[in-house]
Design an enzyme around this catalytic site. Structure first.
Site, PDB file in Angstrom:
ATOM      1  N   SER A  49      26.037 -16.068  16.534  1.00 58.86           N
ATOM      2  CA  SER A  49      26.540 -15.826  15.181  1.00 58.86           C
ATOM      3  C   SER A  49      27.884 -16.477  14.873  1.00 58.86           C
ATOM      4  O   SER A  49      28.241 -16.620  13.694  1.00 58.86           O
ATOM      5  CB  SER A  49      26.640 -14.323  14.925  1.00 58.86           C
ATOM      6  OG  SER A  49      27.425 -13.719  15.933  1.00 58.86           O
ATOM      7  N   THR A  50      28.645 -16.839  15.891  1.00 57.80           N
ATOM      8  CA  THR A  50      29.971 -17.449  15.663  1.00 57.80           C
ATOM      9  C   THR A  50      30.234 -18.477  16.769  1.00 57.80           C
ATOM     10  O   THR A  50      29.477 -18.558  17.741  1.00 57.80           O
ATOM     11  CB  THR A  50      31.109 -16.387  15.702  1.00 57.80           C
ATOM     12  OG1 THR A  50      31.029 -15.681  16.940  1.00 57.80           O
ATOM     13  CG2 THR A  50      31.004 -15.385  14.567  1.00 57.80           C
ATOM     14  N   TYR A  52      30.851 -21.243  19.538  1.00 57.91           N
ATOM     15  CA  TYR A  52      30.008 -22.256  20.178  1.00 57.91           C
ATOM     16  C   TYR A  52      28.515 -21.982  20.035  1.00 57.91           C
ATOM     17  O   TYR A  52      27.716 -22.904  19.893  1.00 57.91           O
ATOM     18  CB  TYR A  52      30.392 -22.380  21.653  1.00 57.91           C
ATOM     19  CG  TYR A  52      31.570 -23.296  21.861  1.00 57.91           C
ATOM     20  CD1 TYR A  52      31.498 -24.623  21.461  1.00 57.91           C
ATOM     21  CD2 TYR A  52      32.751 -22.854  22.434  1.00 57.91           C
ATOM     22  CE1 TYR A  52      32.567 -25.480  21.627  1.00 57.91           C
ATOM     23  CE2 TYR A  52      33.829 -23.698  22.605  1.00 57.91           C
ATOM     24  CZ  TYR A  52      33.738 -25.020  22.202  1.00 57.91           C
ATOM     25  OH  TYR A  52      34.797 -25.868  22.364  1.00 57.91           O
ATOM     26  N   ALA A 111      22.935  -7.744  23.496  1.00 58.64           N
ATOM     27  CA  ALA A 111      22.242  -8.704  24.365  1.00 58.64           C
ATOM     28  C   ALA A 111      22.198  -8.247  25.821  1.00 58.64           C
ATOM     29  O   ALA A 111      21.366  -8.723  26.596  1.00 58.64           O
ATOM     30  CB  ALA A 111      22.947 -10.058  24.285  1.00 58.64           C
ATOM     31  N   LEU A 139      27.748 -15.782  25.139  1.00 54.87           N
ATOM     32  CA  LEU A 139      28.349 -14.479  24.810  1.00 54.87           C
ATOM     33  C   LEU A 139      29.839 -14.488  25.114  1.00 54.87           C
ATOM     34  O   LEU A 139      30.272 -15.034  26.128  1.00 54.87           O
ATOM     35  CB  LEU A 139      27.721 -13.363  25.649  1.00 54.87           C
ATOM     36  CG  LEU A 139      26.293 -12.934  25.345  1.00 54.87           C
ATOM     37  CD1 LEU A 139      25.946 -11.711  26.176  1.00 54.87           C
ATOM     38  CD2 LEU A 139      26.114 -12.641  23.864  1.00 54.87           C
ATOM     39  N   TYR A 225      35.512 -22.512  30.689  1.00 56.96           N
ATOM     40  CA  TYR A 225      36.738 -23.200  30.291  1.00 56.96           C
ATOM     41  C   TYR A 225      37.633 -23.343  31.510  1.00 56.96           C
ATOM     42  O   TYR A 225      37.656 -22.452  32.369  1.00 56.96           O
ATOM     43  CB  TYR A 225      37.464 -22.426  29.178  1.00 56.96           C
ATOM     44  CG  TYR A 225      38.699 -23.155  28.711  1.00 56.96           C
ATOM     45  CD1 TYR A 225      38.583 -24.379  28.066  1.00 56.96           C
ATOM     46  CD2 TYR A 225      39.969 -22.670  28.986  1.00 56.96           C
ATOM     47  CE1 TYR A 225      39.701 -25.100  27.693  1.00 56.96           C
ATOM     48  CE2 TYR A 225      41.103 -23.374  28.602  1.00 56.96           C
ATOM     49  CZ  TYR A 225      40.960 -24.591  27.967  1.00 56.96           C
ATOM     50  OH  TYR A 225      42.069 -25.311  27.607  1.00 56.96           O
ATOM     51  N   TYR A 235      44.324 -17.764  32.776  1.00 59.06           N
ATOM     52  CA  TYR A 235      42.891 -17.977  32.496  1.00 59.06           C
ATOM     53  C   TYR A 235      42.090 -18.377  33.750  1.00 59.06           C
ATOM     54  O   TYR A 235      41.405 -17.541  34.324  1.00 59.06           O
ATOM     55  CB  TYR A 235      42.696 -18.998  31.364  1.00 59.06           C
ATOM     56  CG  TYR A 235      41.271 -18.942  30.850  1.00 59.06           C
ATOM     57  CD1 TYR A 235      40.925 -18.132  29.777  1.00 59.06           C
ATOM     58  CD2 TYR A 235      40.245 -19.634  31.494  1.00 59.06           C
ATOM     59  CE1 TYR A 235      39.606 -18.019  29.361  1.00 59.06           C
ATOM     60  CE2 TYR A 235      38.925 -19.531  31.080  1.00 59.06           C
ATOM     61  CZ  TYR A 235      38.614 -18.730  30.008  1.00 59.06           C
ATOM     62  OH  TYR A 235      37.309 -18.618  29.606  1.00 59.06           O
ATOM     63  N   VAL A 274      39.831 -22.702  18.443  1.00 60.62           N
ATOM     64  CA  VAL A 274      40.110 -21.411  17.812  1.00 60.62           C
ATOM     65  C   VAL A 274      38.773 -20.709  17.549  1.00 60.62           C
ATOM     66  O   VAL A 274      37.958 -21.199  16.769  1.00 60.62           O
ATOM     67  CB  VAL A 274      40.849 -21.609  16.467  1.00 60.62           C
ATOM     68  CG1 VAL A 274      41.194 -20.263  15.855  1.00 60.62           C
ATOM     69  CG2 VAL A 274      42.077 -22.463  16.651  1.00 60.62           C
TER      70      VAL A 274
HETATM   71  P1  NAD Z   1      32.775 -16.082  19.823  1.00 65.36           P
HETATM   72  O1  NAD Z   1      33.541 -14.824  19.851  1.00 65.36           O
HETATM   73  O2  NAD Z   1      32.942 -16.982  18.653  1.00 65.36           O
HETATM   74  O3  NAD Z   1      31.188 -15.780  19.944  1.00 65.36           O
HETATM   75  C1  NAD Z   1      30.681 -14.756  20.752  1.00 65.36           C
HETATM   76  C2  NAD Z   1      29.238 -14.468  20.394  1.00 65.36           C
HETATM   77  O4  NAD Z   1      28.773 -13.417  21.273  1.00 65.36           O
HETATM   78  C3  NAD Z   1      29.027 -13.941  18.954  1.00 65.36           C
HETATM   79  O5  NAD Z   1      27.809 -14.461  18.434  1.00 65.36           O
HETATM   80  C4  NAD Z   1      28.855 -12.432  19.156  1.00 65.36           C
HETATM   81  O6  NAD Z   1      28.059 -11.773  18.150  1.00 65.36           O
HETATM   82  C5  NAD Z   1      28.125 -12.429  20.485  1.00 65.36           C
HETATM   83  N1  NAD Z   1      28.205 -11.146  21.191  1.00 65.36           N
HETATM   84  C6  NAD Z   1      29.289 -10.516  21.692  1.00 65.36           C
HETATM   85  N2  NAD Z   1      28.923  -9.369  22.303  1.00 65.36           N
HETATM   86  C7  NAD Z   1      27.576  -9.280  22.195  1.00 65.36           C
HETATM   87  C8  NAD Z   1      26.592  -8.354  22.620  1.00 65.36           C
HETATM   88  N3  NAD Z   1      26.909  -7.255  23.326  1.00 65.36           N
HETATM   89  N4  NAD Z   1      25.298  -8.583  22.298  1.00 65.36           N
HETATM   90  C9  NAD Z   1      24.926  -9.685  21.570  1.00 65.36           C
HETATM   91  N5  NAD Z   1      25.802 -10.616  21.175  1.00 65.36           N
HETATM   92  C10 NAD Z   1      27.115 -10.420  21.475  1.00 65.36           C
HETATM   93  O7  NAD Z   1      33.114 -16.812  21.191  1.00 65.36           O
HETATM   94  P2  NAD Z   1      33.165 -18.335  21.668  1.00 65.36           P
HETATM   95  O8  NAD Z   1      34.579 -18.749  21.764  1.00 65.36           O
HETATM   96  O9  NAD Z   1      32.188 -19.177  20.940  1.00 65.36           O
HETATM   97  O10 NAD Z   1      32.695 -18.155  23.185  1.00 65.36           O
HETATM   98  C11 NAD Z   1      31.374 -18.378  23.622  1.00 65.36           C
HETATM   99  C12 NAD Z   1      31.430 -18.839  25.068  1.00 65.36           C
HETATM  100  O11 NAD Z   1      32.130 -20.079  25.128  1.00 65.36           O
HETATM  101  C13 NAD Z   1      32.165 -17.866  25.997  1.00 65.36           C
HETATM  102  O12 NAD Z   1      31.522 -17.849  27.241  1.00 65.36           O
HETATM  103  C14 NAD Z   1      33.534 -18.508  26.126  1.00 65.36           C
HETATM  104  O13 NAD Z   1      34.185 -18.148  27.324  1.00 65.36           O
HETATM  105  C15 NAD Z   1      33.135 -19.975  26.128  1.00 65.36           C
HETATM  106  N6  NAD Z   1      34.227 -20.924  25.816  1.00 65.36           N
HETATM  107  C16 NAD Z   1      35.036 -20.733  24.723  1.00 65.36           C
HETATM  108  C17 NAD Z   1      36.071 -21.636  24.504  1.00 65.36           C
HETATM  109  C18 NAD Z   1      37.016 -21.470  23.331  1.00 65.36           C
HETATM  110  O14 NAD Z   1      38.065 -22.092  23.338  1.00 65.36           O
HETATM  111  N7  NAD Z   1      36.674 -20.705  22.339  1.00 65.36           N
HETATM  112  C19 NAD Z   1      36.247 -22.744  25.348  1.00 65.36           C
HETATM  113  C20 NAD Z   1      35.373 -22.929  26.407  1.00 65.36           C
HETATM  114  C21 NAD Z   1      34.365 -22.004  26.644  1.00 65.36           C
END
Ligand code: NAD
Length: 400
Positions: A49-50, A52, A111, A139, A225, A235, A274
């Protein structure tokens, strides 16, 4: 209702329906504008939903014409309270997919639970051939109820083994200060690994594999990351890093499940961006606003959609039937979508700025404006073309 941003700590408690819809449309338009490519045709995104996960679903749908199943955890509107941004994002995604003649089923639920996994498998069974070619595990969750032990775990972002001290910024006030975070207890490390590690990813692949819902050659990707030295204590070497190491360790187990199908599991190391998840990590917002400054200046800045589009292109360079052994990986077998971020010249520039940055020099040194804009846009605010003075319907994204 007129919807305004309400900031509480690291998040915004309101979301603008039309702004969220416009964000999703812009991401879909970006992908459509690239002309598309041969890639996966049936994709499951866990965390869709948001951030990546959403970007990956959009890239697969509008880049490859994929039918998708998405799983997320979001709150619909109630009373005068807006829905969460991800809820509006998903409504728009479903609408755009339907208009493009693509299936896009979504499940709003936990999930980590067995029930939601079973529902998702049922949805996958309704896709052409009843299988998926690709499973994205994206997630970012604050807690997990383990359905097998009944235990509840909360994740924390803390250093391991010693106090963390480092420069940090409050992006809303623009004040640079020294952040100090106490180390995690052993229990907190174990809990964070339980929430953000790879056990649940493995269980998802098990559930799909047991149901025969994985196609020949199916792939799966989870995200990690690493980042620069300055952020390691909080981190990569902290609780989150421990969870990510667990994620990487699970690749071998998942590969064993996928091997009979000729499939493959990957961890992709993505760029710092972000998102709702990253805004909560001390030091990271300062790093991101310096990184944005440098990468935008060099013309190498990407947001989630560009990263995920590039990742899919890299994974499917061989076309629909991906050639997993040809996917470029690092010495640990990871896909490095952070390659442009970690370019030594980029990092050198960021670190030079890092040493000099103070509250007084922040506005010129860092791209705080860009950071704030991205932050507000996560919730559908500061989106060009949206009339924020207009009365909006909060029970839908106002888009038929
Ligand atoms: P985000 O918060 O934008 O997205 C998280 C998603 O998980 C959302 O769709 C949310 O609804 C879902 N979610 C959370 N809890 C849930 C549950 N119990 N059941 C079902 N859905 C659930 O986060 P993001 O930054 O896109 O992170 C996604 C992945 O990418 C993570 O593993 C994060 O560590 C990794 N990541 C993020 C970055 C960054 O800078 N943002 C960089 C590298 C890796």
């Amino acid at each position: 209702m007129i919807v305004r941003p309400k900031i509480r700590g690291f998040i915004c408690t309101t979301a603008h329906p039309q702004g969220c819809a416009a964000n999703v449309r812009a991401q879909a338009d970006y992908v459509k504008g690239t002309g598309g490519f041969a890639g996966p045709k049936r994709v499951l995104v866990v965390g869709s939903s948001t951030g990546y996960g959403l970007a990956c679903r959009i890239a697969a749908a509008f880049g490859c014409g994929a039918d998708t199943v998405g799983v997320y955890f979001e709150r619909p509107a109630s009373g005068t309270r807006t829905a969460t941004a991800g809820w509006y994002n998903d409504q728009k995604l479903e609408l755009l997919a339907a208009r493009a003649g693509l299936a896009a089923y979504s499940i709003n639920g936990d999930a980590f639970s067995d029930e939601v996994k079973a529902q998702a498998v049922e949805r996958v069974k309704k896709l052409p051939g009843g299988q998926v070619d690709l499973v994205i595990y994206s997630l970012a969750a604050p807690r997990r109820a383990n359905p097998r032990t009944g235990e509840s775990h909360s994740s924390v972002i803390k250093p391991v083994g010693g106090v963390f001290r480092g420069k940090s910024v409050n992006v809303h006030t623009g004040v640079v200060s020294q952040a100090e975070v106490e180390p995690a207890t052993e229990q907190e490390v174990a809990d964070t690994v339980a929430v953000m590690g790879g056990e649940d990813w493995l269980w998802w692949i098990h559930a799909l594999s047991d149901a025969g819902a994985l196609a020949q050659g199916a792939g799966t990707v989870a995200f990690s990351y690493i980042g620069p030295e300055q952020t390691h204590a909080i981190y990569a070497d902290g609780t989150m890093g421990m969870a990510k190491k667990d994620l990487e360790r699970r690749v071998a187990e998942i590969d064993a499940l996928l091997a009979p199908l000729g499939g493959k599991a990957f961890v992709s190391v993505n760029k710092a961006l972000v998102t709702q998840a990253s805004a909560a990590i001390p030091v990271v917002p300062l790093y991101i606003s310096l990184l944005y400054k440098v990468m935008k200046h060099r013309g190498s800045h990407e947001s989630c959609i560009e990263q995920m589009y590039r990742m899919l292109r890299r994974l499917y360079a061989a076309g629909t039937a991906a050639n997993w052994s040809a996917v470029p990986v690092d010495e640990a077998g990871r896909v490095r979508m952070d390659d442009w971020e970690m370019d030594p010249a980029v990092q050198q520039e960021v670190m030079d700025l890092w040493d000099d940055v103070t509250t007084e020099t922040l506005e010129q040194t860092a791209d705080l404006t860009g950071y704030r804009q991205d932050f507000y846009q996560l919730f559908g605010f500061s989106v060009p073309g949206v009339d924020y003075e207009a009365d909006v319907e909060i029970y839908s994204n106002g888009d038929k």
